[in-house]
Design an enzyme around this catalytic site. Structure first.
Site, mmCIF file in Angstrom:
data_model
loop_
_atom_site.group_PDB
_atom_site.id
_atom_site.type_symbol
_atom_site.label_atom_id
_atom_site.label_comp_id
_atom_site.label_asym_id
_atom_site.label_seq_id
_atom_site.Cartn_x
_atom_site.Cartn_y
_atom_site.Cartn_z
ATOM 1 N N HIS A 1 -12.021 13.602 -24.274
ATOM 2 C CA HIS A 1 -11.060 12.722 -24.935
ATOM 3 C C HIS A 1 -9.628 13.146 -24.593
ATOM 4 O O HIS A 1 -9.288 14.324 -24.668
ATOM 5 C CB HIS A 1 -11.302 12.771 -26.442
ATOM 6 C CG HIS A 1 -10.639 11.674 -27.193
ATOM 7 N ND1 HIS A 1 -10.361 11.771 -28.527
ATOM 8 C CD2 HIS A 1 -10.193 10.449 -26.816
ATOM 9 C CE1 HIS A 1 -9.774 10.658 -28.939
ATOM 10 N NE2 HIS A 1 -9.663 9.838 -27.905
ATOM 11 N N ASP B 1 -2.145 4.619 -4.561
ATOM 12 C CA ASP B 1 -2.025 4.121 -3.197
ATOM 13 C C ASP B 1 -1.980 5.285 -2.208
ATOM 14 O O ASP B 1 -1.914 6.454 -2.593
ATOM 15 C CB ASP B 1 -0.807 3.203 -3.062
ATOM 16 C CG ASP B 1 0.515 3.877 -3.408
ATOM 17 O OD1 ASP B 1 0.734 5.034 -2.996
ATOM 18 O OD2 ASP B 1 1.335 3.233 -4.084
ATOM 19 N N HIS C 1 8.756 5.693 -12.219
ATOM 20 C CA HIS C 1 7.851 6.208 -11.190
ATOM 21 C C HIS C 1 8.031 7.714 -10.996
ATOM 22 O O HIS C 1 7.048 8.439 -10.801
ATOM 23 C CB HIS C 1 8.084 5.461 -9.875
ATOM 24 C CG HIS C 1 7.137 5.825 -8.785
ATOM 25 N ND1 HIS C 1 5.774 5.605 -8.871
ATOM 26 C CD2 HIS C 1 7.352 6.380 -7.572
ATOM 27 C CE1 HIS C 1 5.199 6.014 -7.761
ATOM 28 N NE2 HIS C 1 6.134 6.489 -6.948
ATOM 29 N N TYR D 1 3.820 0.866 -5.707
ATOM 30 C CA TYR D 1 3.576 1.161 -7.127
ATOM 31 C C TYR D 1 2.157 0.825 -7.569
ATOM 32 O O TYR D 1 1.914 0.528 -8.739
ATOM 33 C CB TYR D 1 4.628 0.491 -8.015
ATOM 34 C CG TYR D 1 6.017 0.903 -7.620
ATOM 35 C CD1 TYR D 1 6.486 2.176 -7.933
ATOM 36 C CD2 TYR D 1 6.834 0.053 -6.891
ATOM 37 C CE1 TYR D 1 7.750 2.587 -7.531
ATOM 38 C CE2 TYR D 1 8.104 0.453 -6.483
ATOM 39 C CZ TYR D 1 8.552 1.723 -6.812
ATOM 40 O OH TYR D 1 9.803 2.129 -6.409
ATOM 41 N N SER D 2 1.207 0.914 -6.659
ATOM 42 C CA SER D 2 -0.208 0.706 -6.991
ATOM 43 C C SER D 2 -0.803 2.044 -7.400
ATOM 44 O O SER D 2 -1.629 2.636 -6.702
ATOM 45 C CB SER D 2 -0.953 0.103 -5.798
ATOM 46 O OG SER D 2 -0.461 -1.184 -5.520
ATOM 47 N N ASN D 3 -0.353 2.525 -8.541
ATOM 48 C CA ASN D 3 -0.771 3.818 -9.082
ATOM 49 C C ASN D 3 -1.000 3.662 -10.573
ATOM 50 O O ASN D 3 -0.289 2.916 -11.243
ATOM 51 C CB ASN D 3 0.312 4.877 -8.835
ATOM 52 C CG ASN D 3 0.665 5.008 -7.371
ATOM 53 O OD1 ASN D 3 -0.127 5.493 -6.590
ATOM 54 N ND2 ASN D 3 1.853 4.552 -7.005
#
Length: 131
Positions: A20, A28, A98, A120-122
């Site tokens: 948890h 990316d 970011h 920004y594909s994170n």
């Protein structure tokens, strides 16, 4: 052989060890990963596998209670944000700069590198509980 969709042994191990509030990041191909953080590199070519393919697969195995995204995704990659929200409509989102997200990778059990080549594909996934 495993019956579930997740057949990558490193990803299966990391997810199985999570508790948890533990965190896992998927990103990316260009995301810098801090020294000492396990990097599971799945990238084989431009877009292969895609960020969304990997995220969808991970969500088959991992209970997620919150996600963290870069603030910049709203303006620089709104289509990806739309895809993430469609896949996880009930999951709370925390947006952060970011630069802060890159620092927060230090708190993740691992970083999964995809072949994604869009900005920004994170994402950072915060583990929930199944009970």
């Amino acid at each position: 052989m495993k019956k579930t969709k997740m057949i990558n042994s490193d990803m299966s191990r990391v997810i199985a060890q999570m508790g948890h509030f533990d965190k896992l990041s998927i990103g990316d191909a260009g995301m810098p990963v801090p020294m000492g953080i396990e990097k599971i590199d799945l990238a084989v070519d431009n877009g292969i596998p895609s960020f969304m393919q990997v995220l969808t697969n991970v969500l088959e195995e991992l209970e997620v209670q919150r996600i963290y995204l870069a603030e910049e995704i709203k303006t620089e990659n709104p289509k990806m944000l739309e895809n993430i929200k469609a896949l996880m409509p009930e999951t709370p989102i925390t947006f952060m700069p970011h630069s802060d997200m890159k620092q927060d990778l230090n708190n993740c059990h691992a970083f999964v590198r995809t072949g994604e080549m869009t900005p920004y594909s994170n994402i950072i996934l915060e583990s929930g509980v199944v009970f």
